[in-house]
Design an enzyme around this catalytic site. Structure first.
Site, PDB file in Angstrom:
ATOM      1  N   ASP A 120      -7.873  -9.665  -3.906  1.00 47.86           N
ATOM      2  CA  ASP A 120      -6.575  -9.127  -3.524  1.00 47.86           C
ATOM      3  C   ASP A 120      -6.641  -8.334  -2.221  1.00 47.86           C
ATOM      4  O   ASP A 120      -5.709  -8.366  -1.422  1.00 47.86           O
ATOM      5  CB  ASP A 120      -6.029  -8.235  -4.641  1.00 47.86           C
ATOM      6  CG  ASP A 120      -5.538  -9.045  -5.841  1.00 47.86           C
ATOM      7  OD1 ASP A 120      -5.205 -10.224  -5.653  1.00 47.86           O
ATOM      8  OD2 ASP A 120      -5.491  -8.492  -6.950  1.00 47.86           O
ATOM      9  N   GLY A 121      -7.746  -7.623  -1.988  1.00 45.75           N
ATOM     10  CA  GLY A 121      -7.875  -6.865  -0.743  1.00 45.75           C
ATOM     11  C   GLY A 121      -7.847  -7.768   0.479  1.00 45.75           C
ATOM     12  O   GLY A 121      -7.222  -7.441   1.490  1.00 45.75           O
TER      13      GLY A 121
ATOM     14  N   GLU B 145       2.100  -0.946  -1.131  1.00 49.04           N
ATOM     15  CA  GLU B 145       2.685   0.384  -1.163  1.00 49.04           C
ATOM     16  C   GLU B 145       2.165   1.290  -0.065  1.00 49.04           C
ATOM     17  O   GLU B 145       1.083   1.088   0.488  1.00 49.04           O
ATOM     18  CB  GLU B 145       2.440   1.054  -2.511  1.00 49.04           C
ATOM     19  CG  GLU B 145       1.023   1.582  -2.736  1.00 49.04           C
ATOM     20  CD  GLU B 145       0.033   0.526  -3.154  1.00 49.04           C
ATOM     21  OE1 GLU B 145      -0.940   0.315  -2.396  1.00 49.04           O
ATOM     22  OE2 GLU B 145       0.204  -0.087  -4.218  1.00 49.04           O
TER      23      GLU B 145
ATOM     24  N   ASP C 238       1.997  15.723  -6.549  1.00 51.24           N
ATOM     25  CA  ASP C 238       0.690  15.529  -5.916  1.00 51.24           C
ATOM     26  C   ASP C 238       0.775  14.552  -4.757  1.00 51.24           C
ATOM     27  O   ASP C 238      -0.092  14.535  -3.879  1.00 51.24           O
ATOM     28  CB  ASP C 238      -0.320  15.009  -6.930  1.00 51.24           C
ATOM     29  CG  ASP C 238      -0.835  16.099  -7.856  1.00 51.24           C
ATOM     30  OD1 ASP C 238      -0.457  17.274  -7.660  1.00 51.24           O
ATOM     31  OD2 ASP C 238      -1.604  15.783  -8.785  1.00 51.24           O
TER      32      ASP C 238
ATOM     33  N   ALA D  35       0.689  -2.420  -8.889  1.00 46.49           N
ATOM     34  CA  ALA D  35      -0.526  -1.807  -8.351  1.00 46.49           C
ATOM     35  C   ALA D  35      -0.515  -0.297  -8.642  1.00 46.49           C
ATOM     36  O   ALA D  35      -0.328   0.118  -9.784  1.00 46.49           O
ATOM     37  CB  ALA D  35      -0.627  -2.104  -6.853  1.00 46.49           C
ATOM     38  N   TYR D  36      -0.686   0.534  -7.624  1.00 49.82           N
ATOM     39  CA  TYR D  36      -0.774   1.984  -7.816  1.00 49.82           C
ATOM     40  C   TYR D  36       0.488   2.534  -8.489  1.00 49.82           C
ATOM     41  O   TYR D  36       0.440   3.418  -9.344  1.00 49.82           O
ATOM     42  CB  TYR D  36      -0.990   2.655  -6.460  1.00 49.82           C
ATOM     43  CG  TYR D  36      -1.395   4.110  -6.491  1.00 49.82           C
ATOM     44  CD1 TYR D  36      -1.573   4.805  -7.689  1.00 49.82           C
ATOM     45  CD2 TYR D  36      -1.622   4.797  -5.309  1.00 49.82           C
ATOM     46  CE1 TYR D  36      -1.948   6.132  -7.696  1.00 49.82           C
ATOM     47  CE2 TYR D  36      -1.995   6.126  -5.303  1.00 49.82           C
ATOM     48  CZ  TYR D  36      -2.162   6.789  -6.498  1.00 49.82           C
ATOM     49  OH  TYR D  36      -2.528   8.110  -6.508  1.00 49.82           O
ATOM     50  N   SER D  37       1.629   2.000  -8.106  1.00 52.08           N
ATOM     51  CA  SER D  37       2.896   2.449  -8.672  1.00 52.08           C
ATOM     52  C   SER D  37       2.906   2.329 -10.193  1.00 52.08           C
ATOM     53  O   SER D  37       3.387   3.219 -10.909  1.00 52.08           O
ATOM     54  CB  SER D  37       4.047   1.644  -8.060  1.00 52.08           C
ATOM     55  OG  SER D  37       5.262   1.914  -8.714  1.00 52.08           O
ATOM     56  N   LEU D  38       2.375   1.228 -10.706  1.00 51.43           N
ATOM     57  CA  LEU D  38       2.319   1.026 -12.153  1.00 51.43           C
ATOM     58  C   LEU D  38       1.449   2.093 -12.805  1.00 51.43           C
ATOM     59  O   LEU D  38       1.809   2.663 -13.848  1.00 51.43           O
ATOM     60  CB  LEU D  38       1.771  -0.367 -12.454  1.00 51.43           C
ATOM     61  CG  LEU D  38       1.586  -0.734 -13.931  1.00 51.43           C
ATOM     62  CD1 LEU D  38       2.928  -0.797 -14.642  1.00 51.43           C
ATOM     63  CD2 LEU D  38       0.855  -2.058 -14.060  1.00 51.43           C
ATOM     64  N   SER D  39       0.299   2.385 -12.204  1.00 50.17           N
ATOM     65  CA  SER D  39      -0.602   3.402 -12.750  1.00 50.17           C
ATOM     66  C   SER D  39       0.033   4.789 -12.742  1.00 50.17           C
ATOM     67  O   SER D  39      -0.285   5.629 -13.581  1.00 50.17           O
ATOM     68  CB  SER D  39      -1.910   3.438 -11.949  1.00 50.17           C
ATOM     69  OG  SER D  39      -2.573   2.197 -12.003  1.00 50.17           O
TER      70      SER D  39
END
Length: 305
Positions: A78-79, A153, A182, A194-198
């Site tokens: 993915d990266g 994101e 934060d 991605a990060y949003s889900l976490s």
């Protein structure tokens, strides 16, 4: 002469080997081949002593990857796909993403499926799915210090991520809101997994024309994820005494000082993915994230005498 591109993760031996094989294969077929590594799409970092690290969005396109390129084969995880999307989106080149990594949420096929995938593409038997991207810019007064295309994101937070930040955020023509958290995430539908889900944000299907704003560990019960039309730009003013750090798609970033502002808006460019079958987002959610899979046995009917 038809033209094809290859972008690969040069840190993975298997991606290196396949890139060479594909270059020879297409050359023997009479194609013009352009080849580049995914490192060219990795965003630079600014530092407090050197806050300007400005590569224009169109400046990441590798030599030879122009609008005449039929498609690009991306070899990596993915990266690498995130990096490649920044490299080829300005030229509107569709990507056939082949997973040589782990999760492969953005990839279309695995390495063992590569020969049949290429055959299918050469036959023209595929669809193109467009994914929205963001144009992220950092301004100091009217000067652009840093900019990037974003598929997943943008994250703005303090370094290290150990204390609360304050943000004044304006979406479109609406009044500014104050958020203490934060950090802040602004995500595309693609980045919603991605990060949003976490961070507690909702999953958004790729075809929905929205963005989402997700506070990271907000210091208020009233500050929760917000979904809004992608036609509305976002302006963020950090209200802190010290600098913050901004990252885009997790691999490049910029220091943001109290006098700076961050703007995020839907880009005119989009990531164009080659799909070998009709896109089925819920299937991918099940296969990659386990969404909707039963964790307990369903109750059975009981006959009442």
């Amino acid at each position: 002469m038809p033209k094809v591109g290859i972008i690969y993760n040069d840190e993975k031996p298997i991606a290196n080997d396949i890139a060479v094989e594909l270059q020879d294969k297409f050359t023997n077929l009479g194609w013009d081949v352009s080849i580049a590594t995914g490192i060219g799409g990795i965003l630079g970092y600014s530092t407090p002593r050197s806050p300007v690290c400005h590569t224009p969005i169109e400046g990441l396109t590798p030599p030879g990857f122009d609008s005449s390129t039929k498609f690009v084969i991306v070899l990596g995880g993915d990266g690498t796909v995130l990096s490649a999307s920044r490299q080829v989106a300005p030229s509107r080149i569709p990507m056939l993403a082949i997973n040589t990594g782990h999760m492969g949420f953005l990839t279309e096929a695995y390495v063992n499926q590569l020969p049949s995938a290429i055959e299918q593409v050469l036959e023209g038997n595929y669809e193109i799915e467009e994914r929205a991207m963001l144009a992220v810019k950092v301004f100091r007064k009217e000067s652009v210090l840093w900019e990037a295309l974003c598929l997943n994101e943008m994250v703005l937070h303090r370094e290290p991520l150990t204390s609360m930040c304050h943000f004044e955020i304006a979406i479109g023509g609406h009044a500014s809101v104050d958020i203490a958290a934060d950090g802040i995430i602004v995500s595309t539908p693609t980045g919603s997994t991605a990060y949003s889900l976490s961070a507690g944000g909702p999953v958004v299907a790729p075809g929905v024309a929205v963005l989402q704003l997700v506070p990271i560990c907000p210091h208020s019960l009233a500050s929760r994820a917000l979904v809004f039309p992608d036609s509305e730009p976002v302006n963020i003013h950090p209200v802190n005494a010290t600098q913050l750090v901004m990252t885009v798609d997790g691999n490049g970033g910029c220091y943001v000082f109290p006098e700076d502002r961050v703007t995020i808006e839907k880009s005119d460019y989009s990531a164009r993915f080659i799909r070998l079958q009709s896109p089925e987002f819920f299937r991918i959610l099940r296969e990659k994230l386990g969404w909707g899979l039963p964790h307990i046995a369903k109750p059975t009917s009981v006959e009442i005498p």
